[in-house]
Design an enzyme around this catalytic site. Structure first.
Site, PDB file in Angstrom:
ATOM      1  N   MET A  64       0.847  -1.193   0.000  1.00 22.72           N
ATOM      2  CA  MET A  64       0.000   0.000   0.000  1.00 22.72           C
ATOM      3  C   MET A  64       0.888   1.251   0.000  1.00 22.72           C
ATOM      4  SD  MET A  64      -3.426  -0.885   2.087  1.00 22.72           S
ATOM      5  CE  MET A  64      -2.796  -0.538   3.721  1.00 22.72           C
ATOM      6  N   ALA A  76       4.022   3.887   1.091  1.00 26.42           N
ATOM      7  CA  ALA A  76       4.696   4.342   2.312  1.00 26.42           C
ATOM      8  C   ALA A  76       5.764   3.308   2.660  1.00 26.42           C
ATOM      9  CB  ALA A  76       3.708   4.544   3.454  1.00 26.42           C
ATOM     10  N   GLU A 131      12.097  -0.396   4.806  1.00 18.47           N
ATOM     11  CA  GLU A 131      13.044  -1.497   4.574  1.00 18.47           C
ATOM     12  C   GLU A 131      12.362  -2.858   4.501  1.00 18.47           C
ATOM     13  OE1 GLU A 131      16.192  -1.715   3.677  1.00 18.47           O
ATOM     14  OE2 GLU A 131      16.199   0.471   3.533  1.00 18.47           O
ATOM     15  N   HIS A 184       9.442  -3.603   3.095  1.00 17.69           N
ATOM     16  CA  HIS A 184       8.990  -3.801   1.714  1.00 17.69           C
ATOM     17  C   HIS A 184      10.185  -4.041   0.785  1.00 17.69           C
ATOM     18  CE1 HIS A 184       5.726  -1.051   3.349  1.00 17.69           C
ATOM     19  NE2 HIS A 184       5.016  -2.073   2.907  1.00 17.69           N
ATOM     20  N   LYS A 237       5.486  -9.534   9.504  1.00 19.70           N
ATOM     21  CA  LYS A 237       4.954  -8.513  10.406  1.00 19.70           C
ATOM     22  C   LYS A 237       3.422  -8.602  10.530  1.00 19.70           C
ATOM     23  CE  LYS A 237       4.225  -4.290  12.140  1.00 19.70           C
ATOM     24  NZ  LYS A 237       2.970  -3.999  11.497  1.00 19.70           N
ATOM     25  N   SER A 246       4.490   1.106   8.075  1.00 19.03           N
ATOM     26  CA  SER A 246       4.181   2.403   7.458  1.00 19.03           C
ATOM     27  C   SER A 246       3.539   3.320   8.482  1.00 19.03           C
ATOM     28  CB  SER A 246       3.230   2.207   6.279  1.00 19.03           C
ATOM     29  OG  SER A 246       3.797   1.306   5.356  1.00 19.03           O
ATOM     30  N   ARG A 247       2.855   2.732   9.474  1.00 15.13           N
ATOM     31  CA  ARG A 247       2.152   3.545  10.472  1.00 15.13           C
ATOM     32  C   ARG A 247       3.093   4.117  11.531  1.00 15.13           C
ATOM     33  NH1 ARG A 247      -2.161  -0.300   9.121  1.00 15.13           N
ATOM     34  NH2 ARG A 247      -3.944   0.913   8.422  1.00 15.13           N
TER      35      ARG A 247
HETATM   36  O1  PAF Z   1       0.017  -5.660   3.649  1.00 17.50           O
HETATM   37  C1  PAF Z   1      -0.441  -4.762   2.916  1.00 17.50           C
HETATM   38  O2  PAF Z   1       0.208  -3.755   2.609  1.00 17.50           O
HETATM   39  C2  PAF Z   1      -1.860  -4.905   2.366  1.00 17.50           C
HETATM   40  O3  PAF Z   1      -2.692  -5.510   3.294  1.00 17.50           O
HETATM   41  C3  PAF Z   1      -1.899  -5.640   1.019  1.00 17.50           C
HETATM   42  C4  PAF Z   1      -1.432  -7.074   1.141  1.00 17.50           C
HETATM   43  C5  PAF Z   1      -1.052  -4.911  -0.003  1.00 17.50           C
HETATM   44  C6  PAF Z   1      -3.353  -5.674   0.490  1.00 17.50           C
HETATM   45  O4  PAF Z   1      -3.851  -4.398   0.296  1.00 17.50           O
END
Ligand code: PAF
Length: 283
Positions: free
Chosen positions: A30, A32, A35, A37, A149, A186-187
């Site tokens: 999603m 934002a 590391e 990601h 996570k 991200s939060r």
């Molecule tokens: O983990 C996330 O960022 C979201 O839940 C995902 C898997 C991209 C689905 O929107």
């Protein structure tokens, strides 16, 4: 990185790659990005010939009182981060692309979604499984990557892939932490420096519970001590601290009931909800 916004164009790019025998790795996000990601993207780069990352802030997985509208959107920064790790394609669909007018089809996964995030955030996993199923149908990856996570999300996606025979493999990347133990999320950017400090209680509590169990304490005792520790460090609100079967997410009272146990925690730090977990293997 090539930025693609339509399903047609993305399919063209992926079909061309597959025709020349290339394997496709997919990291749904999603945005934002952090590391965590990037580590998933690197795993895909190592294992697959073509790496596709999607960024879509999925409205259906946010409750009416959740942070959909204020969820950080940092697309410029995200694309340069993705570029730096050699991402091939960034899929950036808009809402109409993911949910065509009148879209009325949803995927729900029962059982594993009954408690914890599924209980605190009604409808959340329905939104997640629906958008992930849709993204899988668009990308048709060989391997899809998710972060540990979001442990319950991992269990939900694995179950969906198994039950609906999605022709792909799920690979889970370990939780990436800051030097002081805070799980990347991200939060985390919502936290003030004071809250950032207090949020360390989550990972500390999980470490304590894990240590106690490894040392042979019963699950019940370990949870009790964990909760006591959490309450003492305080000023943040515990939503849950529990031990579950990693696969089914059913509460577990001992190792007899499961191959692998996950210790889960969720807490509110100011107005920010944070979750974390640690997998505990039989000592
Ligand atoms: O983990 C996330 O960022 C979201 O839940 C995902 C898997 C991209 C689905 O929107």
């Amino acid at each position: 990185v090539i930025v693609t916004t339509t399903v047609e164009k993305l399919r063209e790019q992926i079909t061309t790659a597959k025709r020349s025998g290339k394997s496709v790795g997919f990291v749904p996000t999603m945005g934002a990005l952090h590391e965590g990601h990037l580590s998933l993207t690197k795993l895909s780069k190592n294992e697959c010939d073509l790496t596709v990352v999607s960024i879509f802030v999925n409205p259906t997985q946010f409750g009416p009182n959740e942070d959909f509208s204020k969820y950080p959107r940092t697309i410029e920064q995200d694309s340069s981060m993705l570029e730096s790790v050699g991402t091939d394609i960034l899929f950036l669909p808009d809402k109409e692309t993911m949910y065509p007018t009148g879209a009325a089809t949803f995927v729900t996964v029962d059982g594993v979604t009954d408690y914890f995030e599924g209980e605190v955030r009604p409808g959340h996993f329905k939104g997640v499984s629906t958008v992930v199923a849709s993204l899988f149908n668009i990308v048709i990856p060989d391997i899809a990557y998710f972060g540990q996570k979001d442990a319950q999300q991992v269990a939900v996606i694995k179950k969906m892939v198994k039950d609906l025979h999605f022709p792909l493999r799920i690979v889970i990347g370990e939780t990436i932490r800051e030097a002081d133990g805070l799980a990347m999320s991200s939060r985390n950017r919502y936290l003030s420096s004071d809250e950032r400090q207090k949020s360390l209680t989550l990972s500390k509590t999980l470490s304590l519970v894990q240590d106690l169990i490894v040392k042979g304490k019963s699950f019940e005792e370990a949870l009790l001590e964990g909760k006591r520790f959490f309450a003492k460090t305080g000023e943040i609100t515990l939503e849950y601290l529990d031990l579950v079967d990693s696969e089914t997410f059913a509460r577990a009272a001992s190792f007899k009931e499961a191959e692998s146990i996950t210790a889960l925690i969720a807490a509110k730090v100011g107005t920010t909800r944070l979750i974390d977990n640690v997998v505990i293997t039989k000592p």
